[in-house]
Design a protein around this motif. Structure first.
Motif, PDB file in Angstrom:
ATOM      1  N   LYS A 187       0.854  -1.191   0.000  1.00  0.00           N
ATOM      2  CA  LYS A 187       0.000   0.000   0.000  1.00  0.00           C
ATOM      3  C   LYS A 187       0.889   1.239   0.000  1.00  0.00           C
ATOM      4  CE  LYS A 187      -3.933  -1.906   2.585  1.00  0.00           C
ATOM      5  NZ  LYS A 187      -5.063  -1.625   1.722  1.00  0.00           N
ATOM      6  N   GLU A 188       0.369   2.321  -0.556  1.00  0.00           N
ATOM      7  CA  GLU A 188       1.102   3.580  -0.584  1.00  0.00           C
ATOM      8  C   GLU A 188       0.126   4.728  -0.384  1.00  0.00           C
ATOM      9  OE1 GLU A 188       3.133   5.605  -4.296  1.00  0.00           O
ATOM     10  OE2 GLU A 188       4.486   4.074  -3.457  1.00  0.00           O
TER      11      GLU A 188
ATOM     12  N   TRP B 213      -1.710   8.065  -0.866  1.00  0.00           N
ATOM     13  CA  TRP B 213      -1.991   8.920  -2.022  1.00  0.00           C
ATOM     14  C   TRP B 213      -2.322  10.334  -1.541  1.00  0.00           C
ATOM     15  CZ3 TRP B 213      -0.814   8.712  -6.864  1.00  0.00           C
ATOM     16  CH2 TRP B 213      -1.450   9.559  -7.782  1.00  0.00           C
ATOM     17  N   ALA B 214      -3.234  10.432  -0.550  1.00  0.00           N
ATOM     18  CA  ALA B 214      -3.634  11.739  -0.036  1.00  0.00           C
ATOM     19  C   ALA B 214      -4.241  11.547   1.356  1.00  0.00           C
ATOM     20  CB  ALA B 214      -4.651  12.388  -0.961  1.00  0.00           C
TER      21      ALA B 214
ATOM     22  N   VAL C  11      -5.439   5.693  -0.404  1.00  0.00           N
ATOM     23  CA  VAL C  11      -4.262   4.883  -0.718  1.00  0.00           C
ATOM     24  C   VAL C  11      -4.424   4.257  -2.092  1.00  0.00           C
ATOM     25  CG1 VAL C  11      -3.810   4.336   1.702  1.00  0.00           C
ATOM     26  CG2 VAL C  11      -5.134   2.757   0.340  1.00  0.00           C
ATOM     27  N   ARG C  12      -3.294   3.895  -2.639  1.00  0.00           N
ATOM     28  CA  ARG C  12      -3.274   3.027  -3.815  1.00  0.00           C
ATOM     29  C   ARG C  12      -2.487   1.798  -3.407  1.00  0.00           C
ATOM     30  NH1 ARG C  12       0.604   3.573  -7.812  1.00  0.00           N
ATOM     31  NH2 ARG C  12       2.516   4.441  -7.022  1.00  0.00           N
TER      32      ARG C  12
ATOM     33  N   ASN D  53      -7.444   1.280  -5.509  1.00  0.00           N
ATOM     34  CA  ASN D  53      -7.468   2.506  -4.721  1.00  0.00           C
ATOM     35  C   ASN D  53      -8.479   2.316  -3.609  1.00  0.00           C
ATOM     36  OD1 ASN D  53      -5.803   4.294  -6.524  1.00  0.00           O
ATOM     37  ND2 ASN D  53      -7.397   3.661  -7.945  1.00  0.00           N
TER      38      ASN D  53
ATOM     39  N   ASN E 220     -10.430   4.501  -0.306  1.00  0.00           N
ATOM     40  CA  ASN E 220     -10.705   5.705   0.468  1.00  0.00           C
ATOM     41  C   ASN E 220     -11.139   5.255   1.850  1.00  0.00           C
ATOM     42  OD1 ASN E 220     -10.293   7.559  -1.702  1.00  0.00           O
ATOM     43  ND2 ASN E 220     -12.223   6.839  -2.550  1.00  0.00           N
TER      44      ASN E 220
ATOM     45  N   SER F 171       5.804   2.819  -6.069  1.00  0.00           N
ATOM     46  CA  SER F 171       6.431   3.805  -6.958  1.00  0.00           C
ATOM     47  C   SER F 171       7.746   3.278  -7.526  1.00  0.00           C
ATOM     48  CB  SER F 171       6.673   5.119  -6.218  1.00  0.00           C
ATOM     49  OG  SER F 171       5.439   5.719  -5.910  1.00  0.00           O
TER      50      SER F 171
END
Length: 154
Positions: free
Chosen positions: A74-75, A77-78, A86-87, A105, A107, A150
């Motif tokens: 997981k990373e 995102w905002a 996350v994405r 993705n 939320n 990434s």
């Protein structure tokens, strides 16, 4: 019950929350993972709608019974306030040995105690060959020095 870090999130605490979620899911322990969600949590996972921690736990139990050798990254995102986006990507194989990589993705919305109240997931997957796998750490927590999404260009 409290699950730090708690909202409102900073960049650092949001990254920590994402990693804790990744670590939990990589444990594939549905009962333990379900404790990170409110008792009345609501989920949308693909076309499935879940209500409550018990349904989330049952979903995870079914998921990991058929998604074998599951590994997830997981990373962040905002983030803002009590919400994190996350994405992620994960790899697994089915009981016939067919490998897949899924991308998605999510939320998330948290209550004041840091428990996830809402989880909305959009996921796409495609078959891969065993040779195309990227997530090759031993089952369990992803090592800190393993590349992230990434790094792979995902």
């Amino acid at each position: 019950m409290s699950r730090p870090p708690l909202p409102p999130f900073t960049r650092e605490s949001a990254i920590e929350k994402v990693r804790l979620a990744e670590d939990g899911w990589n444990s594939r322990d549905a009962a333990k993972v379900a404790l990170a969600y409110t008792t009345d949590t609501r989920w949308r996972n693909r076309a499935e709608f879940l209500n409550g921690r018990d349904e989330a736990q049952a979903f995870l139990t079914r998921k990991w019974a058929k998604e074998l050798d599951y590994r997830l990254i997981k990373e962040l995102w905002a983030f803002e306030g009590n919400r994190i986006a996350v994405r992620y990507a994960y790899e697994y194989h089915d009981d016939s040995g067919n490998w897949f990589r899924a991308y998605g993705n999510e939320n998330w919305e948290f209550d004041a105690d840091g428990l996830m109240r809402h989880r909305h997931a959009s996921i796409n997957e495609h078959p891969i060959t065993e040779a195309d796998r990227k997530f090759r750490w031993p089952l369990g927590r992803r090592p800190d020095d393993h590349p992230g999404l990434s790094d792979f260009g995902f």
